[in-house]
Design an enzyme around this catalytic site. Sequence first.
Site, mmCIF file in Angstrom:
data_model
loop_
_atom_site.group_PDB
_atom_site.id
_atom_site.type_symbol
_atom_site.label_atom_id
_atom_site.label_comp_id
_atom_site.label_asym_id
_atom_site.label_seq_id
_atom_site.Cartn_x
_atom_site.Cartn_y
_atom_site.Cartn_z
ATOM 1 N N ASP A 270 34.650 33.708 0.206
ATOM 2 C CA ASP A 270 34.406 34.521 1.394
ATOM 3 C C ASP A 270 35.232 33.939 2.548
ATOM 4 O O ASP A 270 36.421 33.713 2.353
ATOM 5 C CB ASP A 270 32.902 34.590 1.697
ATOM 6 C CG ASP A 270 32.561 35.791 2.555
ATOM 7 O OD1 ASP A 270 33.114 36.872 2.285
ATOM 8 O OD2 ASP A 270 31.761 35.666 3.494
ATOM 9 N N ASP B 80 35.898 34.205 -5.045
ATOM 10 C CA ASP B 80 36.483 33.705 -3.785
ATOM 11 C C ASP B 80 35.406 32.965 -2.998
ATOM 12 O O ASP B 80 34.236 32.993 -3.366
ATOM 13 C CB ASP B 80 37.002 34.884 -2.948
ATOM 14 C CG ASP B 80 35.901 35.909 -2.685
ATOM 15 O OD1 ASP B 80 35.774 36.842 -3.494
ATOM 16 O OD2 ASP B 80 35.130 35.747 -1.719
#
Length: 256
Positions: free
Chosen positions: A212, A210
């Site tokens: 973040d 991902d």
Amino acid sequence: MKKIAIIGGSGLEDPAILKEVTEVNVETPYGAPSSSFKCGKIGGVEVAILSRHGRDHSIPPSTVNNRANIWAIKELGCTHILATTACGSLRLEIGRGDIVMLDQFIDFTRFRKNSFVEEFEDGQLNHPAMADPFNWHLRQALIENAKALDLGFHKSGTVITIEGPRFSTRAESNMFRVWGADVINMSTAPECALANELEIPYAAVALSTDYDCWNVDEAPVTWEEVLNVFNENVKHVIALLQNTITSLQKQGRVNG
Ligand code: ADE
């Protein structure tokens, strides 16, 4: 006989990659490790697999007993550690599914036992060196094998380990980028530091799941996203571990 420990992170709780499997429980002066060890062989090399968060993923990051885990690995006679971890990317060029061969950490944990040193015995001051905490030879082997498998990977990267279990605020995420961190997770720094204290060569395969929350073009990270992306890419992590272990044996770094 030398042995490799694999510390499996989120998404790699129970990898079925071993032959001739036995289950081994180890007690340590620091208490019980996160799970029993699954001991067996990969390509003729003895391997012991520990599940960092427990086989049922019941242990949150702050309560992982890293000292017991690393002590038990030493007790079992393991000479090398290969760890896996999901991580968030703090750099646009580190995409989802990319693998990072970590070479530095920043420890932003707060409540964990991050050292075996509790007192200076016999007046001996003990300040463990930690300038280059990830083992160069293991990293090279991972890099060579990631190349051969044609995986999307980065040869180096600094991980910042946060306390968790919450994800970062946007202000924190931006600050970590300014500090020079490339990826973020909740596990590596204390685990790696403790392995260094016991002089067990340690390397970590960090799978980016991902962005973040610094990247405002994307929705902030959720745990479901982390697990989904990890599960989609776990076959790459497993192939990398298998090939790396076999190549280490060929180089004579471990005896099968
Ligand atoms: N593990 C995976 N993604 C993460 C993130 N964004 N922050 C902390 N730990 C993570």
